[in-house]
Design a protein around this motif. Structure first.
Motif, PDB file in Angstrom:
ATOM      1  N   CYS A  29       8.323  -5.246 -12.862  1.00 27.82           N
ATOM      2  CA  CYS A  29       8.133  -4.809 -11.470  1.00 27.82           C
ATOM      3  C   CYS A  29       9.441  -4.486 -10.755  1.00 27.82           C
ATOM      4  N   LEU A  30      10.361  -5.419 -10.751  1.00 25.50           N
ATOM      5  CA  LEU A  30      11.555  -5.272  -9.923  1.00 25.50           C
ATOM      6  C   LEU A  30      12.592  -4.319 -10.522  1.00 25.50           C
ATOM      7  N   LEU A  31      12.896  -4.480 -11.810  1.00 30.04           N
ATOM      8  CA  LEU A  31      13.925  -3.623 -12.409  1.00 30.04           C
ATOM      9  C   LEU A  31      13.578  -2.132 -12.352  1.00 30.04           C
ATOM     10  N   PRO A  32      12.346  -1.736 -12.648  1.00 27.19           N
ATOM     11  CA  PRO A  32      12.038  -0.307 -12.541  1.00 27.19           C
ATOM     12  C   PRO A  32      12.217   0.235 -11.113  1.00 27.19           C
ATOM     13  N   ALA A  33      11.869  -0.567 -10.122  1.00 22.71           N
ATOM     14  CA  ALA A  33      12.031  -0.130  -8.731  1.00 22.71           C
ATOM     15  C   ALA A  33      13.504   0.021  -8.375  1.00 22.71           C
ATOM     16  N   ILE A  34      14.330  -0.891  -8.850  1.00 27.52           N
ATOM     17  CA  ILE A  34      15.769  -0.809  -8.576  1.00 27.52           C
ATOM     18  C   ILE A  34      16.376   0.390  -9.299  1.00 27.52           C
ATOM     19  N   LYS A  35      15.977   0.601 -10.560  1.00 31.05           N
ATOM     20  CA  LYS A  35      16.477   1.757 -11.306  1.00 31.05           C
ATOM     21  C   LYS A  35      16.146   3.061 -10.570  1.00 31.05           C
ATOM     22  N   ALA A  36      14.931   3.141 -10.070  1.00 28.37           N
ATOM     23  CA  ALA A  36      14.500   4.360  -9.383  1.00 28.37           C
ATOM     24  C   ALA A  36      15.202   4.536  -8.038  1.00 28.37           C
ATOM     25  N   ALA A  37      15.531   3.437  -7.381  1.00 30.50           N
ATOM     26  CA  ALA A  37      16.107   3.511  -6.041  1.00 30.50           C
ATOM     27  C   ALA A  37      17.619   3.668  -6.022  1.00 30.50           C
ATOM     28  N   ASP A  38      18.296   3.215  -7.077  1.00 34.06           N
ATOM     29  CA  ASP A  38      19.759   3.222  -7.049  1.00 34.06           C
ATOM     30  C   ASP A  38      20.313   3.541  -8.430  1.00 34.06           C
ATOM     31  N   ALA A  39      20.860   4.725  -8.564  1.00 34.97           N
ATOM     32  CA  ALA A  39      21.441   5.145  -9.840  1.00 34.97           C
ATOM     33  C   ALA A  39      22.648   4.296 -10.215  1.00 34.97           C
ATOM     34  N   ASN A  40      23.291   3.672  -9.245  1.00 36.53           N
ATOM     35  CA  ASN A  40      24.468   2.849  -9.504  1.00 36.53           C
ATOM     36  C   ASN A  40      24.117   1.466 -10.053  1.00 36.53           C
ATOM     37  N   SER A  41      22.839   1.181 -10.193  1.00 35.33           N
ATOM     38  CA  SER A  41      22.415  -0.136 -10.669  1.00 35.33           C
ATOM     39  C   SER A  41      22.391  -0.221 -12.193  1.00 35.33           C
ATOM     40  N   ALA A  42      22.724   0.854 -12.881  1.00 40.04           N
ATOM     41  CA  ALA A  42      22.593   0.902 -14.340  1.00 40.04           C
ATOM     42  C   ALA A  42      23.361  -0.223 -15.037  1.00 40.04           C
ATOM     43  N   ALA A  43      24.572  -0.511 -14.590  1.00 43.05           N
ATOM     44  CA  ALA A  43      25.376  -1.555 -15.243  1.00 43.05           C
ATOM     45  C   ALA A  43      24.731  -2.932 -15.078  1.00 43.05           C
ATOM     46  N   LEU A  44      24.261  -3.219 -13.881  1.00 41.65           N
ATOM     47  CA  LEU A  44      23.597  -4.506 -13.637  1.00 41.65           C
ATOM     48  C   LEU A  44      22.321  -4.621 -14.465  1.00 41.65           C
ATOM     49  N   VAL A  45      21.528  -3.572 -14.466  1.00 36.09           N
ATOM     50  CA  VAL A  45      20.279  -3.578 -15.241  1.00 36.09           C
ATOM     51  C   VAL A  45      20.594  -3.777 -16.724  1.00 36.09           C
ATOM     52  N   LYS A  46      21.612  -3.093 -17.208  1.00 35.79           N
ATOM     53  CA  LYS A  46      21.997  -3.235 -18.611  1.00 35.79           C
ATOM     54  C   LYS A  46      22.440  -4.667 -18.912  1.00 35.79           C
ATOM     55  N   ASP A  47      23.209  -5.268 -18.014  1.00 33.02           N
ATOM     56  CA  ASP A  47      23.635  -6.661 -18.196  1.00 33.02           C
ATOM     57  C   ASP A  47      22.431  -7.596 -18.287  1.00 33.02           C
ATOM     58  N   LEU A  48      21.474  -7.407 -17.397  1.00 31.80           N
ATOM     59  CA  LEU A  48      20.282  -8.263 -17.402  1.00 31.80           C
ATOM     60  C   LEU A  48      19.456  -8.038 -18.666  1.00 31.80           C
ATOM     61  N   GLU A  49      19.331  -6.793 -19.082  1.00 32.67           N
ATOM     62  CA  GLU A  49      18.592  -6.507 -20.320  1.00 32.67           C
ATOM     63  C   GLU A  49      19.301  -7.108 -21.526  1.00 32.67           C
ATOM     64  N   THR A  50      20.629  -7.081 -21.523  1.00 34.85           N
ATOM     65  CA  THR A  50      21.404  -7.676 -22.614  1.00 34.85           C
ATOM     66  C   THR A  50      21.207  -9.188 -22.643  1.00 34.85           C
ATOM     67  N   LEU A  51      21.247  -9.828 -21.475  1.00 33.53           N
ATOM     68  CA  LEU A  51      21.009 -11.273 -21.419  1.00 33.53           C
ATOM     69  C   LEU A  51      19.614 -11.611 -21.933  1.00 33.53           C
ATOM     70  N   SER A  52      18.637 -10.803 -21.595  1.00 40.45           N
ATOM     71  CA  SER A  52      17.274 -11.039 -22.080  1.00 40.45           C
ATOM     72  C   SER A  52      17.199 -10.881 -23.594  1.00 40.45           C
ATOM     73  N   ARG A  53      17.823  -9.846 -24.109  1.00 49.17           N
ATOM     74  CA  ARG A  53      17.820  -9.604 -25.554  1.00 49.17           C
ATOM     75  C   ARG A  53      18.530 -10.744 -26.285  1.00 49.17           C
ATOM     76  N   ILE A  54      19.679 -11.177 -25.768  1.00 54.13           N
ATOM     77  CA  ILE A  54      20.405 -12.298 -26.369  1.00 54.13           C
ATOM     78  C   ILE A  54      19.546 -13.562 -26.310  1.00 54.13           C
ATOM     79  N   GLY A  55      18.881 -13.760 -25.185  1.00 56.62           N
ATOM     80  CA  GLY A  55      18.008 -14.926 -25.042  1.00 56.62           C
ATOM     81  C   GLY A  55      16.900 -14.942 -26.079  1.00 56.62           C
ATOM     82  N   ARG A  56      16.288 -13.777 -26.321  1.00 60.26           N
ATOM     83  CA  ARG A  56      15.230 -13.713 -27.336  1.00 60.26           C
ATOM     84  C   ARG A  56      15.796 -14.013 -28.726  1.00 60.26           C
TER      85      ARG A  56
END
Length: 189
Positions: free
Chosen positions: A66-93
């Protein structure tokens, strides 16, 4: 703006609950790590299941869906933060897979495997805490700035749908998905 407040409050409450689950797990593994011969893998598996069910499903349903797609759509500058969070999730798995391998080995009652299991769970929990910190300190403040009222309403609606769906499901241990649903670990029950 009331919907944004609801969404942010919901996430904040869930993050506090997640921190409680993590703290409880860390306290247990840190105390038992000193006595690896007394490790009860079944108890650890139960505690881990509770943490995974809450931490991973909450994160996947609400933050990632829900939240990440809305942020991606609203702010192109959020890519680095989104990538960091996705990386943390992948590492966590990946860490969770390692935890489950260690858990299977610890079920053989090996003290050395028990110590490694405790260290691996500790690393997994630290990853979850890092992810929560990044969400709290960076993601949520950014969301408040860049997401429009209409988008907050949509996110709030999605949250309510998910809560209605979750409330309609039986929350007994038998009804919860096994750890295997998240990690490939099968527990003979």
């Amino acid at each position: 703006m009331l919907t944004a407040t609801y969404v942010l409050l919901t996430l904040s409450i869930e993050q506090k609950k997640e921190r409680h689950f993590i703290a409880r797990m860390l306290n247990y593994v840190q105390s038992i790590a000193r006595r690896p011969q007394e490790i009860d893998p079944v108890h650890i598996q139960s505690q881990l299941q509770e943490l995974i069910t809450f931490a991973e499903t909450r994160h996947q349903r609400k933050v990632e869906a829900c939240l990440l797609p809305a942020i991606k759509a609203a702010d192109a500058n959020s890519a680095a933060l989104v990538k960091d969070l996705e990386t943390l999730s992948r590492i966590g798995r990946a860490m969770l897979n390692a935890v489950n391998k260690c858990l299977r080995r610890a079920m053989r009652r090996s003290a050395s495997h028990g110590k490694f299991l405790c260290r691996t769970i500790d690393l997994y929990c630290q990853n979850l805490l890092t992810r929560l910190d990044k969400e709290e300190q960076e993601l949520l403040p950014l969301a408040q700035k860049v997401i429009s009222s209409e988008e907050w309403f949509e996110i709030g609606s999605q949250f309510l749908e998910q809560e209605d769906h979750a409330a309609g499901q039986d929350d007994t241990p038998a009804a919860r998905p096994p750890v295997a649903a998240y990690t490939g670990f099968y527990s003979p029950a």
